[in-house]
Design a protein around this motif. Structure first.
Motif, PDB file in Angstrom:
ATOM      1  N   ASP A 274      61.196  43.809  24.216  1.00 11.83           N
ATOM      2  CA  ASP A 274      62.574  44.146  24.558  1.00 11.83           C
ATOM      3  C   ASP A 274      63.237  43.072  25.405  1.00 11.83           C
ATOM      4  N   GLY A 275      62.505  42.002  25.701  1.00 15.08           N
ATOM      5  CA  GLY A 275      63.073  40.908  26.473  1.00 15.08           C
ATOM      6  C   GLY A 275      62.917  41.047  27.972  1.00 15.08           C
ATOM      7  N   GLU A 276      62.413  42.193  28.441  1.00 13.82           N
ATOM      8  CA  GLU A 276      62.252  42.389  29.869  1.00 13.82           C
ATOM      9  C   GLU A 276      61.005  41.674  30.371  1.00 13.82           C
ATOM     10  N   GLU A 277      61.083  41.195  31.585  1.00 12.76           N
ATOM     11  CA  GLU A 277      59.977  40.437  32.173  1.00 12.76           C
ATOM     12  C   GLU A 277      58.804  41.362  32.513  1.00 12.76           C
ATOM     13  N   ILE A 278      57.608  40.914  32.175  1.00 12.07           N
ATOM     14  CA  ILE A 278      56.391  41.673  32.465  1.00 12.07           C
ATOM     15  C   ILE A 278      55.665  40.977  33.618  1.00 12.07           C
ATOM     16  N   PRO A 279      55.428  41.650  34.724  1.00 10.88           N
ATOM     17  CA  PRO A 279      54.769  40.992  35.864  1.00 10.88           C
ATOM     18  C   PRO A 279      53.287  40.753  35.602  1.00 10.88           C
ATOM     19  N   HIS A 280      52.761  39.717  36.199  1.00 13.30           N
ATOM     20  CA  HIS A 280      51.327  39.464  36.148  1.00 13.30           C
ATOM     21  C   HIS A 280      50.625  40.400  37.130  1.00 13.30           C
ATOM     22  N   VAL A 281      49.476  40.926  36.711  1.00  8.00           N
ATOM     23  CA  VAL A 281      48.758  41.880  37.554  1.00  8.00           C
ATOM     24  C   VAL A 281      47.283  41.512  37.623  1.00  8.00           C
ATOM     25  N   LYS A 282      46.639  42.020  38.639  1.00  9.55           N
ATOM     26  CA  LYS A 282      45.193  41.920  38.766  1.00  9.55           C
ATOM     27  C   LYS A 282      44.647  43.318  38.995  1.00  9.55           C
ATOM     28  N   TYR A 283      43.364  43.519  38.654  1.00 14.67           N
ATOM     29  CA  TYR A 283      42.736  44.812  38.784  1.00 14.67           C
ATOM     30  C   TYR A 283      41.796  44.828  39.982  1.00 14.67           C
ATOM     31  N   MET A 284      41.878  45.901  40.774  1.00 10.95           N
ATOM     32  CA  MET A 284      41.019  46.068  41.942  1.00 10.95           C
ATOM     33  C   MET A 284      40.352  47.429  41.867  1.00 10.95           C
ATOM     34  N   ARG A 285      39.101  47.485  42.271  1.00 17.29           N
ATOM     35  CA  ARG A 285      38.364  48.754  42.243  1.00 17.29           C
ATOM     36  C   ARG A 285      38.828  49.647  43.383  1.00 17.29           C
ATOM     37  N   ASN A 286      39.052  50.918  43.062  1.00 17.36           N
ATOM     38  CA  ASN A 286      39.548  51.857  44.065  1.00 17.36           C
ATOM     39  C   ASN A 286      38.549  52.098  45.185  1.00 17.36           C
ATOM     40  N   ASP A 287      37.246  51.995  44.859  1.00 16.33           N
ATOM     41  CA  ASP A 287      36.237  52.348  45.859  1.00 16.33           C
ATOM     42  C   ASP A 287      36.055  51.271  46.923  1.00 16.33           C
ATOM     43  N   VAL A 288      36.586  50.072  46.713  1.00 13.31           N
ATOM     44  CA  VAL A 288      36.425  49.024  47.729  1.00 13.31           C
ATOM     45  C   VAL A 288      37.744  48.389  48.150  1.00 13.31           C
ATOM     46  N   SER A 289      38.843  48.701  47.457  1.00  8.08           N
ATOM     47  CA  SER A 289      40.106  48.027  47.731  1.00  8.08           C
ATOM     48  C   SER A 289      40.645  48.313  49.125  1.00  8.08           C
ATOM     49  N   GLU A 290      40.331  49.491  49.659  1.00  3.84           N
ATOM     50  CA  GLU A 290      40.844  49.851  50.985  1.00  3.84           C
ATOM     51  C   GLU A 290      39.755  49.872  52.045  1.00  3.84           C
ATOM     52  N   THR A 291      38.572  49.364  51.718  1.00  2.00           N
ATOM     53  CA  THR A 291      37.470  49.380  52.674  1.00  2.00           C
ATOM     54  C   THR A 291      37.633  48.243  53.674  1.00  2.00           C
ATOM     55  N   SER A 292      37.778  48.575  54.924  1.00  2.00           N
ATOM     56  CA  SER A 292      38.058  47.561  55.946  1.00  2.00           C
ATOM     57  C   SER A 292      36.843  46.707  56.272  1.00  2.00           C
ATOM     58  N   SER A 293      35.623  47.203  55.994  1.00  4.90           N
ATOM     59  CA  SER A 293      34.413  46.453  56.347  1.00  4.90           C
ATOM     60  C   SER A 293      34.107  45.345  55.350  1.00  4.90           C
ATOM     61  N   ILE A 294      34.860  45.276  54.250  1.00  2.00           N
ATOM     62  CA  ILE A 294      34.632  44.264  53.217  1.00  2.00           C
ATOM     63  C   ILE A 294      35.694  43.185  53.320  1.00  2.00           C
ATOM     64  N   GLU A 295      35.268  41.958  53.184  1.00  2.00           N
ATOM     65  CA  GLU A 295      36.211  40.837  53.240  1.00  2.00           C
ATOM     66  C   GLU A 295      37.280  41.000  52.157  1.00  2.00           C
ATOM     67  N   PRO A 296      38.516  40.614  52.458  1.00  4.13           N
ATOM     68  CA  PRO A 296      39.596  40.783  51.470  1.00  4.13           C
ATOM     69  C   PRO A 296      39.316  40.111  50.128  1.00  4.13           C
ATOM     70  N   PHE A 297      38.658  38.940  50.140  1.00  6.09           N
ATOM     71  CA  PHE A 297      38.437  38.242  48.880  1.00  6.09           C
ATOM     72  C   PHE A 297      37.386  38.931  48.012  1.00  6.09           C
ATOM     73  N   LEU A 298      36.625  39.862  48.591  1.00 12.76           N
ATOM     74  CA  LEU A 298      35.615  40.579  47.816  1.00 12.76           C
ATOM     75  C   LEU A 298      36.167  41.839  47.158  1.00 12.76           C
ATOM     76  N   ARG A 299      37.347  42.254  47.563  1.00 15.89           N
ATOM     77  CA  ARG A 299      37.888  43.516  47.062  1.00 15.89           C
ATOM     78  C   ARG A 299      38.381  43.409  45.628  1.00 15.89           C
ATOM     79  N   THR A 300      38.544  42.196  45.131  1.00 17.42           N
ATOM     80  CA  THR A 300      38.952  42.023  43.732  1.00 17.42           C
ATOM     81  C   THR A 300      37.759  41.812  42.805  1.00 17.42           C
ATOM     82  N   GLU A 301      36.542  41.789  43.360  1.00 16.20           N
ATOM     83  CA  GLU A 301      35.338  41.627  42.534  1.00 16.20           C
ATOM     84  C   GLU A 301      35.092  42.911  41.746  1.00 16.20           C
ATOM     85  N   LEU A 302      34.799  42.770  40.448  1.00 14.83           N
ATOM     86  CA  LEU A 302      34.593  43.927  39.588  1.00 14.83           C
ATOM     87  C   LEU A 302      33.134  44.226  39.333  1.00 14.83           C
ATOM     88  N   LEU A 303      32.294  43.208  39.195  1.00 18.68           N
ATOM     89  CA  LEU A 303      30.887  43.420  38.869  1.00 18.68           C
ATOM     90  C   LEU A 303      30.062  43.616  40.136  1.00 18.68           C
TER      91      LEU A 303
END
Length: 323
Positions: A274-303
């Motif tokens: 339709d011509g509308e812009e589609i934003p780029h996205v990344k996937y983050m696991r719900n079980d670690v995305s908000e965990t404060s004890s994990i480094e931010p760069f590890l929260r996007t790890e999937l495996l």
């Protein structure tokens, strides 16, 4: 040969987004430090799936983000900064490991055959690094490192550069097709210490690595990290569907991941039908995305599994792959 793995999932793009590249670099850095207990002094970056028109983007974006990740690791949130006035917080050869960037091109029309004999292939390990690899245009288009700190090419302006064609595999049937290694950056040619990464040394390292593919008893066509990356990506494509609940029956499996928009102005804009812009996205696991004890760069790890990110001696624990 020991390999560490890191898997991220983002919307389709040819160039890896900056924040994702930094997360991958920091994760692999943690693997390396936990294994060897030393800070890496050199980085060899083998990249596949890139065409000539994207060489400058790989250097300007991906290589830059790798360097920036090391700069963030070294200085963190402290006020200390690099003494080089040209660094500007982005990392340079003074405060980060020196880099060598190689593009592994497999889609080309070049063939190498012996001078005599039409029914034989060149032997395993045949390397061509002159005449047909000399391209003045490519040489001038490549972004060079700071000439005061590192020399990118041997005898700049006079040399053939570092590009080479390597036929690592022994051909059994048909004409063997070499891999064209395009060296975009080689700061390790004049390192602060250790062996200079000259053309001969770089070619020898690449050839020796082709023998390290775990499922083959002989040399394979390209470096194993390219094959392992492809296999890991194939695993990830099926794994992300499971995490998203795509294969769940009657919707009984809730989504285990969530989408996060990637704010990167350097990415090519995507548009829908339709011509509308589609934003780029990344996937983050719900079980670690908000965990404060994990480094931010590890929260996007999937495996990872249930115990993959448990704290041990104040350092995260990772699954490790060896081959």
């Amino acid at each position: 040969m020991q390999l560490a793995q890191s898997l991220r999932c983002v919307s389709k793009t040819q160039i890896i987004p900056g924040e994702v590249m930094r997360d991958i670099t920091k994760t692999l850095f943690t693997h390396f430090v936990r294994k060897h207990n030393v800070f890496p002094t050199r980085v060899l970056y083998y990249r596949g799936g890139i065409s000539e028109g994207e060489f400058s983007e790989v250097l300007a974006k991906e290589a830059k983000e790798i360097r920036k990740a090391f700069q963030e690791i070294k200085f963190g949130e402290s006020e200390a900064r690099c003494d080089n006035p040209k660094c500007n917080g982005n990392g340079c050869t003074c405060c980060t490991p020196r880099m060598t960037v190689l593009i592994c091109q497999t889609e080309h029309s070049i063939r190498i055959v012996p001078d005599e004999g039409n029914n034989t292939n060149v032997p395993s390990g045949t390397c061509v690094d002159h005449t047909i690899t000399t391209d003045p245009k490519i040489r001038s288009d490549v972004v060079k490192a700071d000439e005061d700190l590192a020399q990118v090419f041997e005898n700049v302006g006079m040399s053939k550069g570092f590009d080479f064609l390597l036929t690592a595999q022994g051909g059994l049937k048909g004409t063997s097709k070499p891999v064209y290694y395009r060296v975009l950056l080689n700061e390790n040619f004049s390192p602060n210490g250790g062996t200079p990464l000259s053309s001969d040394v770089l070619q020898r390292i690449t050839y020796h690595m082709t023998f390290q593919y775990g499922t083959a008893t002989k040399a394979v066509r390209s470096v194993p990290v390219v094959y392992y990356s492809s296999r890991l990506a194939n695993v990830g494509m099926g794994y992300i569907n499971y995490l998203r609940g795509v294969h769940a029956k009657s919707g009984s499996l809730s989504q285990l991941v969530k989408k996060m928009t990637i704010e990167d102005e350097g990415l090519v804009k995507r548009k829908g039908r339709d011509g509308e812009e589609i934003p780029h996205v990344k996937y983050m696991r719900n079980d670690v995305s908000e965990t404060s004890s994990i480094e931010p760069f590890l929260r996007t790890e999937l495996l990872h599994h249930s115990q993959a990110f448990t704290e041990r001696n104040s350092l995260p624990s990772f699954s490790h792959v060896s081959a």
